[in-house]
Design an enzyme around this catalytic site. Structure first.
Site, PDB file in Angstrom:
ATOM      1  N   CYS A  96      11.195  -3.470 -11.397  1.00  0.00           N
ATOM      2  CA  CYS A  96      11.259  -4.624 -10.493  1.00  0.00           C
ATOM      3  C   CYS A  96      11.233  -5.909 -11.319  1.00  0.00           C
ATOM      4  O   CYS A  96      10.457  -6.029 -12.279  1.00  0.00           O
ATOM      5  CB  CYS A  96      10.072  -4.580  -9.529  1.00  0.00           C
ATOM      6  SG  CYS A  96       9.886  -6.059  -8.520  1.00  0.00           S
ATOM      7  N   GLU A 126       2.169   0.802 -12.175  1.00  0.00           N
ATOM      8  CA  GLU A 126       2.562  -0.579 -12.476  1.00  0.00           C
ATOM      9  C   GLU A 126       1.554  -1.236 -13.412  1.00  0.00           C
ATOM     10  O   GLU A 126       1.925  -1.911 -14.380  1.00  0.00           O
ATOM     11  CB  GLU A 126       2.658  -1.405 -11.185  1.00  0.00           C
ATOM     12  CG  GLU A 126       3.008  -2.865 -11.455  1.00  0.00           C
ATOM     13  CD  GLU A 126       2.836  -3.763 -10.244  1.00  0.00           C
ATOM     14  OE1 GLU A 126       2.348  -4.909 -10.412  1.00  0.00           O
ATOM     15  OE2 GLU A 126       3.183  -3.344  -9.122  1.00  0.00           O
ATOM     16  N   SER A 224       0.363   2.268  -2.992  1.00  0.00           N
ATOM     17  CA  SER A 224      -0.695   1.257  -3.010  1.00  0.00           C
ATOM     18  C   SER A 224      -0.499   0.204  -1.941  1.00  0.00           C
ATOM     19  O   SER A 224      -1.440  -0.165  -1.233  1.00  0.00           O
ATOM     20  CB  SER A 224      -0.738   0.591  -4.395  1.00  0.00           C
ATOM     21  OG  SER A 224      -1.651  -0.491  -4.415  1.00  0.00           O
ATOM     22  N   ASN A 225       0.736  -0.299  -1.788  1.00  0.00           N
ATOM     23  CA  ASN A 225       0.947  -1.380  -0.820  1.00  0.00           C
ATOM     24  C   ASN A 225       0.793  -0.876   0.615  1.00  0.00           C
ATOM     25  O   ASN A 225       0.367  -1.626   1.495  1.00  0.00           O
ATOM     26  CB  ASN A 225       2.310  -2.057  -1.044  1.00  0.00           C
ATOM     27  CG  ASN A 225       3.482  -1.172  -0.720  1.00  0.00           C
ATOM     28  OD1 ASN A 225       3.892  -1.080   0.418  1.00  0.00           O
ATOM     29  ND2 ASN A 225       4.055  -0.520  -1.734  1.00  0.00           N
TER      30      ASN A 225
END
Length: 345
Positions: A96, A126, A224-225
């Site tokens: 990203c 991440e 996670s989000n």
């Protein structure tokens, strides 16, 4: 259920959409490709890509020399890129762009001798990738963990610090950490690296949760989000259900509520959101049909009387002055004795 609302920003974010598209293009060109870890946190999408020829591995050591590799949207540390280059592997970098920018920030900070602090989950891919672009990064989940570190740091407050956040964190976690570093460290660089799309998604989810009696959060439980969306919704709505696909939705749990909101994590494809929405819409339509049918039956069961009508009723009570009669209407009938007759004509 009478009202169904879907968050505008639900579903794939730009970074996830880009990584899936790159993988599909790469698989269309050649059959055997590899990804380091699951491309995104969604089993349905991962299984689809596997069926197209993508092999998921845990590390570079499991990849054959010269094989094509796609770097997922979470990114990878610098060491992984170096190893793949040494193995002669063509790389499609789907990191990203927001995450790649953090890599640049922490690498530059580390090169200048600054202490990098990352606010995020240490086990998240991440966060591990970000830490892989600097030396000696410190990772903390929240203000409480950060505070313990800064207590020791007070001995040398002038030492330079660079603070960044996992892109899918929340303001509730990030803001106290940012303010703490501002207060305790005199030589601090602070970068607000929570993704704008994440902020918008979280804001919309909270707003929707405030308006609804129940919320459905669609997304893989490894995401996670998605987990954060569910947490935020629970602070505003009493009934929150986290499901990964339509098959997991128990409509009985929300059939008695007046309004339901739907949101989805950044790794949830649009077709899954549509399936859940369609299933809920079907439930809503069925409920409306039942409600209308009941109203029709109720209306038919209640007679409407007009002046001059001849009716038949059931005597339900007799007193010295009147007779009570049930005529099948909303109100009971009363016949004064003075108007009563048993004359059949």
């Amino acid at each position: 259920m009478k009202k169904l609302m879907v968050a505008k920003s639900a579903g794939f974010c730009f970074g996830v959409s880009r990584s899936v598209k790159m993988a599909e293009e790469m698989l269309a060109a050649e059959q055997n490709c590899y990804s380091l870890g699951e491309l995104i946190h969604n089993d349905d999408v991962v299984q689809h890509l596997r069926s197209e020829g993508l092999t998921v591995v845990d590390g570079p050591e499991q990849i054959p020399q010269g094989a094509s590799v796609i770097i997922r949207s979470h990114g990878e540390g610098k060491e992984v890129y170096d190893r793949l280059a040494a193995m002669g592997c063509p790389v499609a970098d789907a990191t990203c762009v927001k995450v790649a920018k953090i890599h640049e920030i922490v690498k530059d900070a580390s090169d200048r001798g600054r202490q990098v602090i990352i606010i995020g989950a240490p086990e998240h891919p991440e966060v591990r990738a970000i830490a892989g672009w600097c030396i000696g990064a410190k990772i903390f989940r929240n203000e409480a963990e950060l505070t313990v570190f800064l207590e020791e740091w007070k001995e040398n407050p002038q030492k330079p610090v660079t603070l960044v956040s996992q892109t899918t964190s929340t303001d509730r976690i990030w803001t106290p950490c940012r303010e703490k570093v501002k207060k305790e460290c005199t030589n601090a660089e602070i970068f607000d690296t929570i993704c704008n799309a994440t902020c918008m998604r979280q804001s919309e989810a909270q707003s929707l949760a405030e308006q609804c009696e129940a919320m459905i959060v669609i997304g893989d439980r490894k995401s996670s989000n998605t987990t954060r969306l569910a947490e935020l919704c629970r602070a505003h709505c009493p009934l929150v259900y986290n499901i990964s696909r339509a098959e997991e939705l128990d409509r009985r749990k929300v059939s008695g509520v007046a309004s339901v909101g739907i949101t989805a994590g950044a790794s949830t494809p649009g077709w899954i959101i549509k399936e859940v929405k369609d299933k809920m819409s079907e439930e809503m339509n069925n409920a409306m049909e039942i409600e209308e049918s009941f109203a029709d039956m109720l209306e038919k069961s209640i007679k409407t009387l007009n002046t001059g009508d001849k009716v038949t009723g059931v005597v339900t009570g007799i007193t010295a002055t009147e007779v009570n009669v049930d005529l099948g209407t909303k109100h009971a009938g009363y016949i004064p004795v003075s108007e009563l007759t048993d004359d059949p004509t």
